[in-house]
Design a protein around this motif. Structure first.
Motif, PDB file in Angstrom:
ATOM      1  N   THR A 324       0.808  -1.214   0.000  1.00  0.00           N
ATOM      2  CA  THR A 324       0.000   0.000   0.000  1.00  0.00           C
ATOM      3  C   THR A 324       0.846   1.271   0.000  1.00  0.00           C
ATOM      4  O   THR A 324       0.302   2.368  -0.005  1.00  0.00           O
ATOM      5  CB  THR A 324      -0.949   0.011   1.213  1.00  0.00           C
ATOM      6  N   ALA A 325       2.182   1.141   0.045  1.00  0.00           N
ATOM      7  CA  ALA A 325       3.051   2.293  -0.185  1.00  0.00           C
ATOM      8  C   ALA A 325       2.998   2.644  -1.667  1.00  0.00           C
ATOM      9  O   ALA A 325       2.988   1.757  -2.528  1.00  0.00           O
ATOM     10  CB  ALA A 325       4.476   1.970   0.241  1.00  0.00           C
ATOM     11  N   TRP A 326       3.008   3.948  -1.984  1.00  0.00           N
ATOM     12  CA  TRP A 326       2.886   4.373  -3.382  1.00  0.00           C
ATOM     13  C   TRP A 326       4.271   4.389  -4.005  1.00  0.00           C
ATOM     14  O   TRP A 326       5.107   5.232  -3.684  1.00  0.00           O
ATOM     15  CB  TRP A 326       2.239   5.753  -3.458  1.00  0.00           C
ATOM     16  N   ARG A 332       6.464  -6.769  -6.985  1.00  0.00           N
ATOM     17  CA  ARG A 332       6.739  -7.987  -7.756  1.00  0.00           C
ATOM     18  C   ARG A 332       5.457  -8.682  -8.188  1.00  0.00           C
ATOM     19  O   ARG A 332       5.411  -9.330  -9.238  1.00  0.00           O
ATOM     20  CB  ARG A 332       7.608  -8.949  -6.933  1.00  0.00           C
ATOM     21  N   GLU A 333       4.398  -8.530  -7.383  1.00  0.00           N
ATOM     22  CA  GLU A 333       3.120  -9.160  -7.721  1.00  0.00           C
ATOM     23  C   GLU A 333       2.210  -8.203  -8.493  1.00  0.00           C
ATOM     24  O   GLU A 333       1.057  -8.518  -8.766  1.00  0.00           O
ATOM     25  CB  GLU A 333       2.422  -9.627  -6.447  1.00  0.00           C
ATOM     26  N   GLY A 334       2.733  -7.030  -8.848  1.00  0.00           N
ATOM     27  CA  GLY A 334       1.943  -6.056  -9.597  1.00  0.00           C
ATOM     28  C   GLY A 334       1.365  -4.974  -8.707  1.00  0.00           C
ATOM     29  O   GLY A 334       1.250  -5.137  -7.497  1.00  0.00           O
ATOM     30  N   GLY A 335       0.982  -3.884  -9.309  1.00  0.00           N
ATOM     31  CA  GLY A 335       0.397  -2.757  -8.599  1.00  0.00           C
ATOM     32  C   GLY A 335       1.457  -1.819  -8.051  1.00  0.00           C
ATOM     33  O   GLY A 335       2.597  -2.213  -7.799  1.00  0.00           O
ATOM     34  N   HIS A 336       1.048  -0.563  -7.868  1.00  0.00           N
ATOM     35  CA  HIS A 336       1.961   0.474  -7.384  1.00  0.00           C
ATOM     36  C   HIS A 336       1.607   0.974  -5.998  1.00  0.00           C
ATOM     37  O   HIS A 336       2.311   1.823  -5.473  1.00  0.00           O
ATOM     38  CB  HIS A 336       1.940   1.658  -8.341  1.00  0.00           C
ATOM     39  N   GLY A 373       6.554   4.977   0.326  1.00  0.00           N
ATOM     40  CA  GLY A 373       6.897   4.689  -1.066  1.00  0.00           C
ATOM     41  C   GLY A 373       7.628   5.848  -1.714  1.00  0.00           C
ATOM     42  O   GLY A 373       7.385   7.012  -1.395  1.00  0.00           O
ATOM     43  N   ASP A 374       8.520   5.560  -2.673  1.00  0.00           N
ATOM     44  CA  ASP A 374       9.332   6.627  -3.265  1.00  0.00           C
ATOM     45  C   ASP A 374       8.490   7.670  -3.993  1.00  0.00           C
ATOM     46  O   ASP A 374       8.764   8.874  -3.918  1.00  0.00           O
ATOM     47  CB  ASP A 374      10.396   6.036  -4.195  1.00  0.00           C
ATOM     48  N   ARG A 375       7.456   7.229  -4.672  1.00  0.00           N
ATOM     49  CA  ARG A 375       6.607   8.184  -5.400  1.00  0.00           C
ATOM     50  C   ARG A 375       5.851   9.076  -4.419  1.00  0.00           C
ATOM     51  O   ARG A 375       5.720  10.290  -4.644  1.00  0.00           O
ATOM     52  CB  ARG A 375       5.625   7.430  -6.299  1.00  0.00           C
TER      53      ARG A 375
END
Length: 565
Positions: A324-326, A332-336, A373-375
């Motif tokens: 759930t971090a953006w 690895r399993e998909g999603g951002h 998350g970095d974004r």
């Protein structure tokens, strides 16, 4: 030369002042609530008078009182009996163990009473390790407690595992939805599995019984006593206010400010507590911040050196283990992942978050923003800069909370504006193997880049995030020096290791900076507050693997001995 003899002298040891030059001396003298001198053994003994207590150190180390700069004190106190059962590693090692613990609790309470636990981690549950597709489910708890509602919060406090009875009582079914920063996990037929992520946790946690103010005071006092045994004399309570009303036991609610203020007013608060106010919940909006700030104003206490509301906390995104971090690069399993604020699109969420940050900045508060998350981090740091450009504040001391995947660009911007980052080395130690599976080994190794942050010139604090990990600065220091995994012992990002001096600064001088208190605490120097920690051995040149074996022999708070082993 002091006006009168010191009340306390510690001498014959290794006094790490943690000043600018990391000066090491032999002794320290205290009179009343203040440090009055440091120096050689002979100098300290010469100051002593007939009424001076002299502590013979015998080579032992003295540190400034430790400062855990991100510790949910009230919430941590309420994770312990009688409030909650322990379902974390190593108390449990499997889903079956957790079910057994829930069953024991069910036998001890009334049939309709909630069973609450904290700490479960799929990275340490045998069934999940044996089958990566296996995850905790409501059915795992139903047999153990078919008639009791069960709410088990995970180690990160970003996920709840509930049984069928809890879902029924809270009206959560196949038709339930939760927008803006919350996820309800579902089976193939749409039925909730019992796993509620991020803001969706509130659907269950809001129904838990609310502790009284007296119970909250008792929980806080228990935590402070524990912290004294660990040499901790200061901590930041990161988020109290209307945004925490629906947190577990209201652990982040404004009622806890009332409990702290009561303790301070009666002289029973024996720690220095800095508070970030929490105007909006996880998944909140700019309107929530606006209304929350109006409700909170800026509460004051009689002694701001013991209790001080210094800033505002905002939640930006979730946490990497829950995906759930953006992130800019997919898991690895998909999603951002995503931001955890109001808005139906990422662009609208970014604008909402920027407004939330601007409101708190313009209200004159320090900002501590939960972001991993970095974004999301880039978004937050850019919002810091934009808010300050529109309304300049030369010493706001804003900071990123956690900052797991903070990149070089954001580090440079934080440094340029005199801002900080608050990292969690013990969490790195706990989850590094798990994160290899979540984001891949290369990104996992980089997580919490302490070395990069220090070299960029950013103010770096280290903290436990208790109850996420134990409030043990020794484990944090070891993790910063070694970057090894708790589960496997292997190194994870050894290029991000730091020196002992840098690690100790992250638990002493830099948290004092974060608290706007670096002029009167955080180092051992004449004129500073007499908050001290005596260890049972010399710390310099100690093998970092032995750091966690170090014992705290003596803790001094405000010139008074509050713990003696």
């Amino acid at each position: 030369m002091p006006r009168s003899a010191p009340t306390l002298v510690l001498t014959g040891g290794q006094v790490l002042t943690v000043d600018h030059d990391f000066t090491v001396t032999e002794g320290v003298a205290v009179r009343g609530r203040d440090i009055v001198a440091t120096g050689s053994d002979a100098d300290m003994r010469a100051l002593a008078g007939p009424g001076t207590r002299i502590v013979e150190l015998g080579g032992r180390t003295v540190l400034p009182g430790l400062n855990d700069s991100h510790l949910h004190g009230a919430a941590y106190g309420m994770t312990k009996p009688p409030f909650a059962i322990d379902v974390g590693h190593p108390a449990v090692g499997s889903i079956a163990d957790i079910a057994a613990a829930v069953q024991r609790a069910a036998r001890a309470v009334r049939p309709d009473e909630w069973i609450v636990g904290l700490g479960w981690d799929p990275g340490y549950l045998a069934e999940c390790l044996a089958n990566p597709r296996r995850f905790p489910h409501r059915h795992d708890l139903d047999t153990a407690a078919p008639y009791h509602p069960v709410c088990l919060t995970d180690f990160s406090s970003h996920m709840v595992w509930a049984n069928s009875e809890a879902l029924r009582r809270c009206g959560i079914d196949a038709d339930s939805t939760h927008r803006h920063g919350g996820v309800i996990d579902r089976d193939a037929d749409g039925t909730p599995t019992g796993i509620l992520r991020e803001a969706a946790q509130r659907l269950v946690q809001a129904s838990l019984p609310t502790p009284t103010i007296a119970q909250r005071r008792q929980a806080i006092q228990g935590v402070v006593r524990e912290l004294h045994t660990r040499g901790i004399t200061s901590y930041t309570e990161p988020g109290l206010g209307p945004g925490g009303a629906d947190s577990l036991f209201g652990g982040l609610s404004g009622d806890n400010w009332t409990a702290y203020a009561d303790l301070e007013a009666t002289g029973e608060l024996h720690a220095r507590v800095s508070v970030l106010l929490l105007p909006a919940p996880l998944g909140g909006s700019a309107d929530d911040v606006r209304k929350g700030l109006e409700e909170l104003r800026r509460p004051v206490s009689g002694d701001p050196r013991r209790l001080n509301a210094i800033g505002v906390k905002i939640f930006a995104d979730g946490v990497p283990p829950n995906r759930t971090a953006w992130m800019s690069t997919p898991y690895r399993e998909g999603g951002h992942g995503s931001l955890c604020v109001h808005g139906d699109t990422p662009a609208l969420q970014v604008e909402e978050l920027r407004e939330m940050i601007t409101l708190a900045h313009q209200a004159g508060f320090q900002l501590g923003v939960h972001v991993t998350g970095d974004r999301a981090i880039d978004t937050v740091v850019d919002a810091f800069v934009a808010a300050n450009t529109a309304a300049p504040r030369p010493d706001a001391r804003h900071y990123v909370i956690h900052g797991d995947f903070i990149g070089a660009g954001s580090l440079a911007k934080l440094a340029a504006h005199g801002y900080g980052v608050n990292m969690n080395p013990s969490i790195k130690w706990t989850i590094s193997d798990l994160m290899d599976e979540v984001v891949g080994p290369e990104r996992s190794a980089y997580q919490w880049p302490v070395r990069s942050a220090i070299e960029a010139g950013v103010h770096v604090c280290a903290s436990s995030d208790a109850p996420i990990t134990e409030p043990d600065w020794r484990q944090g220091v070891a993790a910063m020096l070694l970057r090894e995994s708790k589960a496997s012992g292997r190194p994870s990002g050894p290029e991000q290791c730091v020196t002992l001096a840098e690690a100790l600064r992250a638990y002493t001088t830099t948290p004092a900076w974060q608290d706007f208190a670096d002029d009167w605490k955080g180092t051992i120097a004449p004129g500073k507050a007499a908050d001290l920690c005596v260890l049972d051995r010399p710390l310099l040149d100690l093998d970092p693997h032995d750091s966690t074996d170090v014992q705290v022999d003596l803790t001094v708070f405000d010139g008074r001995v509050v713990h003696e082993r």
